[in-house]
Motif scaffolding. Structure first.
Motif, PDB file in Angstrom:
ATOM      1  N   ALA A 197      39.086  53.090  31.675  1.00  0.00           N
ATOM      2  CA  ALA A 197      38.049  52.365  31.882  1.00  0.00           C
ATOM      3  C   ALA A 197      39.423  50.470  31.113  1.00  0.00           C
ATOM      4  O   ALA A 197      39.791  49.940  32.239  1.00  0.00           O
ATOM      5  CB  ALA A 197      36.872  52.271  31.197  1.00  0.00           C
ATOM      6  N   HIS A 198      39.665  50.984  30.104  1.00  0.00           N
ATOM      7  CA  HIS A 198      40.457  50.479  30.186  1.00  0.00           C
ATOM      8  C   HIS A 198      42.008  49.587  30.466  1.00  0.00           C
ATOM      9  O   HIS A 198      42.529  48.785  31.005  1.00  0.00           O
ATOM     10  CB  HIS A 198      40.916  50.480  28.108  1.00  0.00           C
ATOM     11  N   ILE A 199      42.280  51.027  30.747  1.00  0.00           N
ATOM     12  CA  ILE A 199      43.985  51.097  31.677  1.00  0.00           C
ATOM     13  C   ILE A 199      43.565  50.967  33.139  1.00  0.00           C
ATOM     14  O   ILE A 199      43.660  49.618  33.567  1.00  0.00           O
ATOM     15  CB  ILE A 199      44.110  52.516  31.567  1.00  0.00           C
ATOM     16  N   LEU A 200      42.699  50.820  33.850  1.00  0.00           N
ATOM     17  CA  LEU A 200      42.129  49.915  34.757  1.00  0.00           C
ATOM     18  C   LEU A 200      42.113  48.825  34.382  1.00  0.00           C
ATOM     19  O   LEU A 200      42.272  48.351  35.305  1.00  0.00           O
ATOM     20  CB  LEU A 200      40.711  50.705  35.285  1.00  0.00           C
ATOM     21  N   ARG A 201      41.760  48.150  33.655  1.00  0.00           N
ATOM     22  CA  ARG A 201      41.536  46.625  33.490  1.00  0.00           C
ATOM     23  C   ARG A 201      42.536  46.467  33.169  1.00  0.00           C
ATOM     24  O   ARG A 201      43.628  45.114  33.949  1.00  0.00           O
ATOM     25  CB  ARG A 201      40.687  46.445  32.189  1.00  0.00           C
ATOM     26  N   LEU A 202      43.565  46.884  32.106  1.00  0.00           N
ATOM     27  CA  LEU A 202      45.064  46.537  32.228  1.00  0.00           C
ATOM     28  C   LEU A 202      45.998  46.268  33.277  1.00  0.00           C
ATOM     29  O   LEU A 202      46.736  45.064  33.603  1.00  0.00           O
ATOM     30  CB  LEU A 202      45.399  47.378  31.766  1.00  0.00           C
TER      31      LEU A 202
END
Length: 208
Positions: A197-202
């Protein structure tokens, strides 16, 4: 830490190593993939023992008598703040920080208060240390970062807090494992989802 606590900690370490050896997905202890360990002895320094045991009033009295003890390092290079962070003593951590303890100091093997708190799963202490400007990507002798130790311990809230404060997902330990690779290898699926999820936000801003 007493003998029984140390034996219990060693037992958990042995179980982790057994799991990793069986899966053959991670390097073993002899090849450097060893989690930052909790301090082993008090070295006769009462100030460190008081911090580890959360004896706030006694600690304050000692520091009022001798302020030079605030950042005193034991034979392993660990400070009272590091001991408090290791054992999850939030009140002591906040007190020491208010008194001016240096949260950026590192131990003989490059242990830091942030790394020790991350290893123990103490998200409240992590947040306190980060508010005092510590390096979220500090690393120890084998390249372990706070994020890697939080992932290793399956400490979801700690992972979230570290990521929110700029922890680098791409950093690898000397054994070659990034946060995601370590989560996959250990089967920490909820951690994997947090990382994904963090990677997608980035990447979302770059896709617009």
């Amino acid at each position: 830490m007493d003998i029984e606590e140390e034996d219990s900690w060693d037992s958990r370490e042995d179980e982790d190593e057994s799991l990793l050896n069986q899966s053959e997905t991670l390097t073993n202890k002899q090849r450097g993939n060893e989690i930052t360990v909790r301090p082993v002895s008090f070295d006769g320094l009462a100030i460190h023992q008081l911090a580890a045991q959360g004896k706030l009033s006694q600690l304050e009295a000692r520091l009022n008598k001798d302020s030079s003890l605030l950042n005193k390092q034991d034979e392993c290079g660990l400070t009272p703040l590091m001991w408090a962070a290791t054992f999850g003593e939030r009140a002591v951590v906040d007190f020491l920080l208010q008194k001016g303890a240096d949260p950026r100091m590192i131990g003989r093997n490059r242990e830091s208060a942030l790394t020790l708190a991350s290893s123990g799963g103490y998200v409240d202490i992590i947040e306190s240390l980060l508010r005092h400007g510590v390096d979220v990507n500090t690393y120890d002798w084998n390249g372990g970062t706070p994020l890697l130790y939080a992932v290793r311990g399956n400490h979801i809230k700690c992972v979230e807090a570290l990521l929110a404060n700029g922890a680098d997902l791409t950093t690898e330990s000397e054994s070659g494992y990034s946060a995601m690779a370590l989560a996959v290898a250990l089967g920490h699926k909820r951690i994997q989802k947090v990382l994904e999820a963090h990677i997608l936000r980035l990447y979302k801003p770059a896709q617009r």
